[in-house]
Design a protein around this motif. Structure first.
Motif, PDB file in Angstrom:
ATOM      1  N   VAL A   9      22.851  43.139  46.368  1.00  0.00           N
ATOM      2  CA  VAL A   9      23.530  44.077  47.270  1.00  0.00           C
ATOM      3  C   VAL A   9      24.867  44.502  46.666  1.00  0.00           C
ATOM      4  CG1 VAL A   9      24.603  44.347  49.546  1.00  0.00           C
ATOM      5  CG2 VAL A   9      22.374  43.206  49.333  1.00  0.00           C
ATOM      6  N   LEU A  10      25.635  43.543  46.152  1.00  0.00           N
ATOM      7  CA  LEU A  10      26.933  43.878  45.547  1.00  0.00           C
ATOM      8  C   LEU A  10      26.778  44.803  44.350  1.00  0.00           C
ATOM      9  CD1 LEU A  10      28.716  40.400  45.724  1.00  0.00           C
ATOM     10  CD2 LEU A  10      29.272  42.453  47.052  1.00  0.00           C
ATOM     11  N   LYS A  11      25.763  44.575  43.541  1.00  0.00           N
ATOM     12  CA  LYS A  11      25.516  45.450  42.387  1.00  0.00           C
ATOM     13  C   LYS A  11      25.099  46.840  42.839  1.00  0.00           C
ATOM     14  CE  LYS A  11      24.551  41.975  38.864  1.00  0.00           C
ATOM     15  NZ  LYS A  11      23.558  41.448  37.893  1.00  0.00           N
ATOM     16  N   ALA A  12      24.297  46.933  43.881  1.00  0.00           N
ATOM     17  CA  ALA A  12      23.902  48.244  44.408  1.00  0.00           C
ATOM     18  C   ALA A  12      25.115  48.983  44.968  1.00  0.00           C
ATOM     19  CB  ALA A  12      22.825  48.091  45.483  1.00  0.00           C
ATOM     20  N   LEU A  13      26.001  48.262  45.655  1.00  0.00           N
ATOM     21  CA  LEU A  13      27.235  48.866  46.174  1.00  0.00           C
ATOM     22  C   LEU A  13      28.116  49.331  45.024  1.00  0.00           C
ATOM     23  CD1 LEU A  13      29.114  49.594  48.516  1.00  0.00           C
ATOM     24  CD2 LEU A  13      29.893  47.203  48.511  1.00  0.00           C
ATOM     25  N   THR A  14      28.212  48.554  43.969  1.00  0.00           N
ATOM     26  CA  THR A  14      28.979  48.944  42.784  1.00  0.00           C
ATOM     27  C   THR A  14      28.449  50.247  42.215  1.00  0.00           C
ATOM     28  OG1 THR A  14      29.475  46.640  42.251  1.00  0.00           O
ATOM     29  CG2 THR A  14      29.669  48.226  40.458  1.00  0.00           C
ATOM     30  N   LEU A  15      27.141  50.336  42.027  1.00  0.00           N
ATOM     31  CA  LEU A  15      26.537  51.560  41.488  1.00  0.00           C
ATOM     32  C   LEU A  15      26.784  52.756  42.399  1.00  0.00           C
ATOM     33  CD1 LEU A  15      23.160  50.186  40.078  1.00  0.00           C
ATOM     34  CD2 LEU A  15      25.179  50.935  38.784  1.00  0.00           C
ATOM     35  N   ALA A  16      26.703  52.534  43.707  1.00  0.00           N
ATOM     36  CA  ALA A  16      26.954  53.628  44.650  1.00  0.00           C
ATOM     37  C   ALA A  16      28.385  54.145  44.510  1.00  0.00           C
ATOM     38  CB  ALA A  16      26.692  53.169  46.082  1.00  0.00           C
ATOM     39  N   LEU A  17      29.354  53.230  44.416  1.00  0.00           N
ATOM     40  CA  LEU A  17      30.755  53.648  44.302  1.00  0.00           C
ATOM     41  C   LEU A  17      31.055  54.288  42.943  1.00  0.00           C
ATOM     42  CD1 LEU A  17      32.529  50.669  46.101  1.00  0.00           C
ATOM     43  CD2 LEU A  17      32.056  52.969  47.002  1.00  0.00           C
ATOM     44  N   GLU A  18      30.308  53.902  41.920  1.00  0.00           N
ATOM     45  CA  GLU A  18      30.499  54.525  40.613  1.00  0.00           C
ATOM     46  C   GLU A  18      29.976  55.961  40.581  1.00  0.00           C
ATOM     47  OE1 GLU A  18      29.081  51.810  37.584  1.00  0.00           O
ATOM     48  OE2 GLU A  18      31.041  50.827  37.542  1.00  0.00           O
ATOM     49  N   SER A  31      33.567  56.115  37.674  1.00  0.00           N
ATOM     50  CA  SER A  31      32.516  55.686  36.756  1.00  0.00           C
ATOM     51  C   SER A  31      33.065  54.612  35.816  1.00  0.00           C
ATOM     52  CB  SER A  31      32.011  56.893  35.952  1.00  0.00           C
ATOM     53  OG  SER A  31      31.008  56.485  35.060  1.00  0.00           O
ATOM     54  N   GLY A  32      32.459  53.411  35.860  1.00  0.00           N
ATOM     55  CA  GLY A  32      32.908  52.300  35.036  1.00  0.00           C
ATOM     56  C   GLY A  32      34.196  51.653  35.515  1.00  0.00           C
ATOM     57  N   LYS A  33      34.638  51.993  36.725  1.00  0.00           N
ATOM     58  CA  LYS A  33      35.922  51.500  37.233  1.00  0.00           C
ATOM     59  C   LYS A  33      35.774  50.780  38.573  1.00  0.00           C
ATOM     60  CE  LYS A  33      38.350  55.351  35.072  1.00  0.00           C
ATOM     61  NZ  LYS A  33      39.209  56.509  35.339  1.00  0.00           N
ATOM     62  N   VAL A  34      34.584  50.227  38.825  1.00  0.00           N
ATOM     63  CA  VAL A  34      34.345  49.466  40.051  1.00  0.00           C
ATOM     64  C   VAL A  34      34.028  48.033  39.637  1.00  0.00           C
ATOM     65  CG1 VAL A  34      32.944  49.241  42.136  1.00  0.00           C
ATOM     66  CG2 VAL A  34      33.463  51.518  41.223  1.00  0.00           C
ATOM     67  N   PHE A  35      34.795  47.095  40.187  1.00  0.00           N
ATOM     68  CA  PHE A  35      34.681  45.687  39.806  1.00  0.00           C
ATOM     69  C   PHE A  35      34.302  44.857  41.028  1.00  0.00           C
ATOM     70  CE2 PHE A  35      37.824  47.831  37.187  1.00  0.00           C
ATOM     71  CZ  PHE A  35      37.338  47.583  35.914  1.00  0.00           C
ATOM     72  N   ARG A  36      33.729  43.701  40.764  1.00  0.00           N
ATOM     73  CA  ARG A  36      33.372  42.760  41.832  1.00  0.00           C
ATOM     74  C   ARG A  36      34.114  41.456  41.606  1.00  0.00           C
ATOM     75  NH1 ARG A  36      28.631  44.791  39.943  1.00  0.00           N
ATOM     76  NH2 ARG A  36      28.186  42.899  38.741  1.00  0.00           N
ATOM     77  N   GLY A  37      34.677  40.915  42.699  1.00  0.00           N
ATOM     78  CA  GLY A  37      35.220  39.573  42.669  1.00  0.00           C
ATOM     79  C   GLY A  37      36.502  39.371  41.893  1.00  0.00           C
ATOM     80  N   ARG A  38      37.251  40.406  41.644  1.00  0.00           N
ATOM     81  CA  ARG A  38      38.523  40.262  40.924  1.00  0.00           C
ATOM     82  C   ARG A  38      39.681  40.421  41.896  1.00  0.00           C
ATOM     83  NH1 ARG A  38      38.882  43.873  35.698  1.00  0.00           N
ATOM     84  NH2 ARG A  38      40.893  42.812  35.659  1.00  0.00           N
ATOM     85  N   THR A  39      40.670  39.543  41.763  1.00  0.00           N
ATOM     86  CA  THR A  39      41.859  39.646  42.614  1.00  0.00           C
ATOM     87  C   THR A  39      43.111  39.979  41.815  1.00  0.00           C
ATOM     88  OG1 THR A  39      42.271  37.271  42.449  1.00  0.00           O
ATOM     89  CG2 THR A  39      40.980  38.039  44.350  1.00  0.00           C
ATOM     90  N   SER A  40      43.033  39.904  40.498  1.00  0.00           N
ATOM     91  CA  SER A  40      44.210  40.251  39.698  1.00  0.00           C
ATOM     92  C   SER A  40      43.827  41.238  38.613  1.00  0.00           C
ATOM     93  CB  SER A  40      44.838  38.988  39.091  1.00  0.00           C
ATOM     94  OG  SER A  40      43.918  38.333  38.253  1.00  0.00           O
ATOM     95  N   PHE A  41      44.750  42.123  38.351  1.00  0.00           N
ATOM     96  CA  PHE A  41      44.545  43.184  37.377  1.00  0.00           C
ATOM     97  C   PHE A  41      45.791  43.312  36.527  1.00  0.00           C
ATOM     98  CE2 PHE A  41      41.950  44.038  41.049  1.00  0.00           C
ATOM     99  CZ  PHE A  41      40.710  44.295  40.488  1.00  0.00           C
ATOM    100  N   GLY A  42      45.649  43.861  35.337  1.00  0.00           N
ATOM    101  CA  GLY A  42      46.785  44.004  34.436  1.00  0.00           C
ATOM    102  C   GLY A  42      46.949  45.428  33.946  1.00  0.00           C
ATOM    103  N   ASP A  43      47.887  45.593  33.030  1.00  0.00           N
ATOM    104  CA  ASP A  43      48.205  46.920  32.509  1.00  0.00           C
ATOM    105  C   ASP A  43      47.053  47.551  31.733  1.00  0.00           C
ATOM    106  OD1 ASP A  43      50.729  46.768  33.612  1.00  0.00           O
ATOM    107  OD2 ASP A  43      51.647  45.974  31.775  1.00  0.00           O
TER     108      ASP A  43
END
Length: 165
Positions: A9-18, A31-43
């Motif tokens: 389900v999470l992968k299908a949601l990722t594809l939908a948002l992409e 496109s290529g900018k949807v992530f799952r399960g990440r809480t921190s991001f960097g530069d």
């Protein structure tokens, strides 16, 4: 081994948002900018971007105890979609409102599939999609970029005896 149903389900949601791209009628390109399960991001992470997280709750509304012999569970699954954008110098949250609108617009395409029992292409296993109004925030101690939080709740049927189905 295949993915567990929830990961599917999470992968299908990722594809939908992409699918959120200017070519598909949206303001942003995810496109290529949807992530799952990440809480921190960097530069080095792309902006704009979106992350899908499970909501943290003690007990979800509507959850019921299942009899010991039950092999399926039918209940809500709360997810959070968080999006980050470059700030507008004059009105920092304006781009976050636009990105959240793009996400809502794409999620709304799944709503007619409720009648067809095929939300996110899950063949009736995801039978409901609720979309919250969302919240937009300026840069703060959580993020150096403007961002939004959008809660969605999926009504799901899970096979407890084989979560991979």
């Amino acid at each position: 081994m295949s993915d567990p149903f929830r990961l599917k389900v999470l992968k299908a949601l990722t594809l939908a948002l992409e699918e959120i791209t200017p070519a598909n009628g949206y303001a942003f390109n995810l496109s290529g900018k949807v992530f799952r399960g990440r809480t921190s991001f960097g530069d080095n992470d792309p902006i704009p971007m979106v992350c899908i997280l499970e909501a943290i709750e003690q007990e979800q509304p509507g959850t019921v105890s299942m009899p010991a012999a039950a092999s399926t569970a039918n209940g809500p699954w709360a997810l959070l979609i968080q999006g980050f954008v470059e700030d507008d110098p004059t009105n920092p949250t304006d781009p976050a409102h636009i990105l959240m609108a793009d996400v809502k617009k794409r999620l709304a395409l799944e709503r007619p599939r409720e009648r067809q029992n095929n939300i996110l292409g899950m063949g009736g296993r995801v039978h409901e999609l609720k979309i919250s109004p969302g919240v937009v925030r300026p840069p703060d101690d959580i993020s150096g970029k403007a961002y939004f939080w959008l809660r969605i709740t999926l009504g799901m049927v899970e096979n407890l005896s084989d979560p991979y189905l």
